[in-house]
Design a protein around this motif. Structure first.
Motif, PDB file in Angstrom:
ATOM      1  N   THR A 273      13.274  -4.575   3.943  1.00  0.00           N
ATOM      2  CA  THR A 273      13.147  -5.927   3.404  1.00  0.00           C
ATOM      3  C   THR A 273      12.119  -6.733   4.199  1.00  0.00           C
ATOM      4  OG1 THR A 273      15.020  -6.637   4.765  1.00  0.00           O
ATOM      5  CG2 THR A 273      15.500  -5.977   2.505  1.00  0.00           C
ATOM      6  N   ASN A 274      11.980  -6.407   5.477  1.00  0.00           N
ATOM      7  CA  ASN A 274      10.991  -7.083   6.318  1.00  0.00           C
ATOM      8  C   ASN A 274       9.574  -6.863   5.795  1.00  0.00           C
ATOM      9  OD1 ASN A 274      11.109  -8.768   8.668  1.00  0.00           O
ATOM     10  ND2 ASN A 274       9.868  -7.239   9.712  1.00  0.00           N
ATOM     11  N   LEU A 275       9.362  -5.687   5.222  1.00  0.00           N
ATOM     12  CA  LEU A 275       8.050  -5.341   4.660  1.00  0.00           C
ATOM     13  C   LEU A 275       7.597  -6.335   3.596  1.00  0.00           C
ATOM     14  CD1 LEU A 275       7.778  -1.488   3.987  1.00  0.00           C
ATOM     15  CD2 LEU A 275       6.073  -2.939   5.069  1.00  0.00           C
ATOM     16  N   LEU A 276       8.564  -6.971   2.940  1.00  0.00           N
ATOM     17  CA  LEU A 276       8.246  -7.862   1.827  1.00  0.00           C
ATOM     18  C   LEU A 276       7.847  -9.261   2.281  1.00  0.00           C
ATOM     19  CD1 LEU A 276      11.147  -6.839  -0.592  1.00  0.00           C
ATOM     20  CD2 LEU A 276       8.779  -6.000  -0.571  1.00  0.00           C
ATOM     21  N   LYS A 277       7.965  -9.536   3.593  1.00  0.00           N
ATOM     22  CA  LYS A 277       7.592 -10.856   4.090  1.00  0.00           C
ATOM     23  C   LYS A 277       6.103 -11.104   3.916  1.00  0.00           C
ATOM     24  CE  LYS A 277      11.310 -11.430   7.493  1.00  0.00           C
ATOM     25  NZ  LYS A 277      11.617 -11.620   8.935  1.00  0.00           N
ATOM     26  N   LYS A 278       5.768 -12.385   3.770  1.00  0.00           N
ATOM     27  CA  LYS A 278       4.377 -12.770   3.509  1.00  0.00           C
ATOM     28  C   LYS A 278       3.414 -12.260   4.571  1.00  0.00           C
ATOM     29  CE  LYS A 278       1.466 -16.840   2.711  1.00  0.00           C
ATOM     30  NZ  LYS A 278       1.426 -18.317   2.627  1.00  0.00           N
ATOM     31  N   LYS A 279       3.835 -12.307   5.850  1.00  0.00           N
ATOM     32  CA  LYS A 279       2.926 -11.923   6.937  1.00  0.00           C
ATOM     33  C   LYS A 279       2.577 -10.435   6.920  1.00  0.00           C
ATOM     34  CE  LYS A 279       6.811 -11.595  10.217  1.00  0.00           C
ATOM     35  NZ  LYS A 279       7.377 -12.189  11.436  1.00  0.00           N
ATOM     36  N   TYR A 280       3.359  -9.631   6.184  1.00  0.00           N
ATOM     37  CA  TYR A 280       3.065  -8.198   6.080  1.00  0.00           C
ATOM     38  C   TYR A 280       2.386  -7.846   4.758  1.00  0.00           C
ATOM     39  CZ  TYR A 280       6.288  -7.875  10.045  1.00  0.00           C
ATOM     40  OH  TYR A 280       6.893  -8.031  11.258  1.00  0.00           O
ATOM     41  N   ARG A 281       1.938  -8.853   4.028  1.00  0.00           N
ATOM     42  CA  ARG A 281       1.306  -8.605   2.728  1.00  0.00           C
ATOM     43  C   ARG A 281       0.100  -7.661   2.824  1.00  0.00           C
ATOM     44  NH1 ARG A 281       2.300 -12.169  -1.100  1.00  0.00           N
ATOM     45  NH2 ARG A 281       4.303 -12.191  -0.013  1.00  0.00           N
ATOM     46  N   PRO A 282      -0.817  -7.854   3.787  1.00  0.00           N
ATOM     47  CA  PRO A 282      -1.949  -6.908   3.865  1.00  0.00           C
ATOM     48  C   PRO A 282      -1.505  -5.491   4.185  1.00  0.00           C
ATOM     49  CG  PRO A 282      -2.019  -8.505   5.681  1.00  0.00           C
ATOM     50  CD  PRO A 282      -0.964  -8.956   4.752  1.00  0.00           C
ATOM     51  N   HIS A 283      -0.500  -5.345   5.062  1.00  0.00           N
ATOM     52  CA  HIS A 283      -0.027  -4.011   5.438  1.00  0.00           C
ATOM     53  C   HIS A 283       0.581  -3.294   4.228  1.00  0.00           C
ATOM     54  CE1 HIS A 283       0.270  -6.820   8.842  1.00  0.00           C
ATOM     55  NE2 HIS A 283      -0.111  -5.812   9.613  1.00  0.00           N
ATOM     56  N   LEU A 284       1.430  -4.025   3.484  1.00  0.00           N
ATOM     57  CA  LEU A 284       2.083  -3.436   2.318  1.00  0.00           C
ATOM     58  C   LEU A 284       1.062  -3.087   1.236  1.00  0.00           C
ATOM     59  CD1 LEU A 284       4.762  -2.656   0.992  1.00  0.00           C
ATOM     60  CD2 LEU A 284       4.949  -4.995   0.126  1.00  0.00           C
ATOM     61  N   THR A 285       0.085  -3.963   1.058  1.00  0.00           N
ATOM     62  CA  THR A 285      -0.962  -3.708   0.062  1.00  0.00           C
ATOM     63  C   THR A 285      -1.706  -2.415   0.373  1.00  0.00           C
ATOM     64  OG1 THR A 285      -1.255  -6.084  -0.315  1.00  0.00           O
ATOM     65  CG2 THR A 285      -3.049  -4.636  -1.020  1.00  0.00           C
ATOM     66  N   MET A 286      -2.084  -2.248   1.640  1.00  0.00           N
ATOM     67  CA  MET A 286      -2.807  -1.030   2.037  1.00  0.00           C
ATOM     68  C   MET A 286      -1.913   0.203   1.950  1.00  0.00           C
ATOM     69  SD  MET A 286      -5.818  -2.054   2.526  1.00  0.00           S
ATOM     70  CE  MET A 286      -6.565  -3.693   2.615  1.00  0.00           C
ATOM     71  N   ALA A 287      -0.623   0.046   2.307  1.00  0.00           N
ATOM     72  CA  ALA A 287       0.314   1.174   2.256  1.00  0.00           C
ATOM     73  C   ALA A 287       0.503   1.684   0.831  1.00  0.00           C
ATOM     74  CB  ALA A 287       1.668   0.766   2.836  1.00  0.00           C
ATOM     75  N   ILE A 288       0.293   0.803  -0.155  1.00  0.00           N
ATOM     76  CA  ILE A 288       0.451   1.200  -1.563  1.00  0.00           C
ATOM     77  C   ILE A 288      -0.878   1.616  -2.183  1.00  0.00           C
ATOM     78  CG2 ILE A 288       1.029   0.343  -3.876  1.00  0.00           C
ATOM     79  CD1 ILE A 288       3.169  -1.431  -2.523  1.00  0.00           C
ATOM     80  N   LEU A 289      -1.901   0.787  -2.030  1.00  0.00           N
ATOM     81  CA  LEU A 289      -3.147   1.027  -2.780  1.00  0.00           C
ATOM     82  C   LEU A 289      -4.005   2.153  -2.210  1.00  0.00           C
ATOM     83  CD1 LEU A 289      -4.348  -2.537  -3.878  1.00  0.00           C
ATOM     84  CD2 LEU A 289      -3.154  -0.780  -5.196  1.00  0.00           C
ATOM     85  N   ILE A 290      -4.014   2.327  -0.891  1.00  0.00           N
ATOM     86  CA  ILE A 290      -4.859   3.400  -0.340  1.00  0.00           C
ATOM     87  C   ILE A 290      -4.378   4.782  -0.793  1.00  0.00           C
ATOM     88  CG2 ILE A 290      -5.538   4.575   1.796  1.00  0.00           C
ATOM     89  CD1 ILE A 290      -6.093   1.876   3.026  1.00  0.00           C
ATOM     90  N   PRO A 291      -3.076   5.124  -0.663  1.00  0.00           N
ATOM     91  CA  PRO A 291      -2.651   6.435  -1.186  1.00  0.00           C
ATOM     92  C   PRO A 291      -2.739   6.538  -2.704  1.00  0.00           C
ATOM     93  CG  PRO A 291      -0.751   5.169  -0.420  1.00  0.00           C
ATOM     94  CD  PRO A 291      -1.977   4.439   0.045  1.00  0.00           C
ATOM     95  N   PHE A 292      -2.530   5.411  -3.404  1.00  0.00           N
ATOM     96  CA  PHE A 292      -2.664   5.398  -4.862  1.00  0.00           C
ATOM     97  C   PHE A 292      -4.095   5.785  -5.257  1.00  0.00           C
ATOM     98  CE2 PHE A 292      -4.222   2.687  -8.410  1.00  0.00           C
ATOM     99  CZ  PHE A 292      -3.520   3.251  -9.456  1.00  0.00           C
TER     100      PHE A 292
END
Length: 519
Positions: A273-292
């Motif tokens: 759930t911490n991953l969904l915080k605003k401050k981790y938005r760039p990290h989550l974006t890269m974790a999804i879009l780069i492997p995609f």
């Protein structure tokens, strides 16, 4: 170049330390975890082009492939059962990577590698002894579980052990071992296909035991990373280990940052759930879009269906397997280029150059196949020069991927995650990778049958899209300690709206930055 994603951060922090022989050897051993993934990618396409294998397990495909009345090369391998054989592994890897996150965090990186090796070994034995399709698919699922654990833990292990100046090169050792695994599998397929009696496919599938044993035994002799030791409360051992891997005694600053990062991570009750915080938005974006995006380059279509693809465009069985060996050699050599250049030229340069190279090659291959095969899939007689041109441009395409999206698709996500979300974010990265590998594997042969040469245009569109994404949204991470990585996001033209000074105490490293040593 406009200031759109070229921020490199404002930190001058640099930890002392050397690239010791100890670190080099441990990273080489750990990187062998990529062999199991690479071997499987290479072996799958080879056995599915062997007549003896198709005749035993996928008879309808065997009949269609050898039907002299049909000239439609596009649809000869279109079979849902055959694609399930290939793609079931990636669905299993997706599921196991979610479990692997907890194992990696609780027991350490090396035990996650061990579980991966044991599961992969079990799957290889079942596949080599298979008597029916259900045994093949059961074996593939176990192989997938093994890959999920290895792909979760190995990139993290490499990144945490490596000095930040050499992080890129050592981390790409994982991708290099994947490419070596693919090459070995292609070479073995070529020779095993010639065995009289038609049982060579058993050696191909059962041979996966060898890379599985390498990572299993290797994980038993590998040391834990300092990050993992601290995370589990073994601080004195971690300090000793950090001195050993850096080759110096002056490790206090890095050690203190590791401890601070661990303390911060323990305050996080639920990293998911911490991953969904605003401050981790760039990290989550890269974790999804780069492997995609990595999977939608179309590379897995080339690599695990290379023999099938070459057979489809008019090569004989032997020629198809040999062409796959050639692309395998190119893959390995080009990954070595990436190891040399990633910490010199930077991540962004390799991403963008590779994207342009792949885009051009996909357009040429689409035109070449379209000109000869048209929409009815009947090429008539294929001249030798034509086959050479197709293989040449596919090799240039593979080279472009192998020094850009191949290694960087694993490196960049693994080096940007702060410790408190590291295992969870890496699980997201691996899960997205495996989900889209599964989807591409499941629909590729059907897409080839219906889209025909337009399939290459389909993937070319995504290569263009992903290159635009990298240009605007990925900052350069070359030479930046993990502890300072949030400075990169804070100074980026777009991501600074999510990561700002309130997240960085004293305007410096902060909780999520102090993800020590690396990940």
């Amino acid at each position: 170049m406009p200031a759109v994603g070229i921020a490199t951060g404002g930190s001058n922090k640099a930890y002392p330390g050397n690239l010791t022989l100890y670190v080099t050897v441990t990273c080489i051993v750990a990187a062998m975890g990529g062999l199991i993934f690479g071997y499987d990618i290479g072996i799958s396409g080879g056995v599915t082009s062997m007549d003896s294998f198709l005749s035993k397990f996928f008879h309808s495909v065997f009949v269609k492939k050898n039907d002299r009345k049909s000239n439609n090369q596009y649809c000869q391998y279109d079979s849902e059962t055959l694609t399930l054989f290939t793609s079931s592994l990636y669905l299993a890897a997706l599921l196991s990577s979610l479990v692997a996150s907890t194992v990696t965090r609780t027991f350490g990186r090396k035990w996650s590698m061990l579980f991966g090796g044991v599961l992969f070994c079990s799957g290889a034995i079942i596949n080599g002894a298979a008597k029916a399709v259900w045994m093949l698919i059961l074996g593939r699922i176990l192989l997938g579980f093994g890959i999920g654990f290895a792909n979760q833990s190995v990139p993290l292990y490499l990144s945490e052990m490596a000095p930040y100046k050499y992080r890129g090169a050592l981390n790409i050792g994982f991708q290099l071992s994947i490419t070596v695994g693919i090459l070995i599998a292609n070479v073995l397929n070529y020779f095993f296909a010639k065995i009289k009696g038609g049982w060579g496919w058993r050696l191909s599938l059962g041979g996966a035991v060898v890379p599985a044993l390498i990572i299993t035994v290797g994980s038993l002799v590998l040391p834990d990373t300092p990050n993992s030791m601290i995370e589990r409360g073994r601080c004195d051992e971690a300090r000793h280990q950090l001195k050993r891997i850096r080759g110096i005694d002056d490790i206090d600053e890095e050690f203190n940052d590791l401890v601070a990062a661990s303390d911060a991570s323990k305050q996080v009750e639920n990293p998911w759930t911490n991953l969904l915080k605003k401050k981790y938005r760039p990290h989550l974006t890269m974790a999804i879009l780069i492997p995609f995006f990595q999977q939608l380059t179309g590379i897995n279509v080339i690599m695990f269906y290379a023999p099938v693809l070459f057979n489809t465009i008019g090569f004989g069985n032997d020629a198809a397997l040999m062409s796959a060996v050639i692309t395998g050699v190119v893959n390995v050599a080009s990954t070595v280029v990436s190891i040399y250049g990633v910490d010199k030229w930077g991540r962004r340069f390799l991403f963008l150059e590779g994207g342009v190279q792949m885009l051009i090659c996909q357009a040429v291959v689409a035109a070449a196949i379209g000109a000869k095969f048209g929409v009815n899939g009947d090429p008539g007689e294929l001249p030798k020069w034509y086959a050479i041109v197709v293989v040449l441009f596919i090799c240039i395409y593979v080279a472009g991927f192998a020094w850009s999206w191949g290694p960087l698709g694993w490196l960049v996500p693994s080096e940007i995650f702060p410790l408190e979300i590291r295992s969870a974010a890496q699980s997201v990265n691996v899960s997205v990778n495996m989900l889209f590998t599964f989807i591409v594997a499941q629909v590729f042969l059907t897409m080839l049958c219906h889209l025909k040469f337009g399939l290459f245009i389909f993937f070319a569109f995504f290569v263009l899209l992903m290159s635009i994404f990298i240009f605007f949204f990925l900052p350069e991470t070359k030479g930046i300690p993990i502890e300072e990585m949030n400075q990169v996001w804070k100074s980026h033209w777009y991501w600074k709206r999510f990561v700002h000074d309130s997240h960085l105490p004293n305007g410096k490293g902060g909780v999520e930055m102090k993800s020590g040593g690396y990940a």
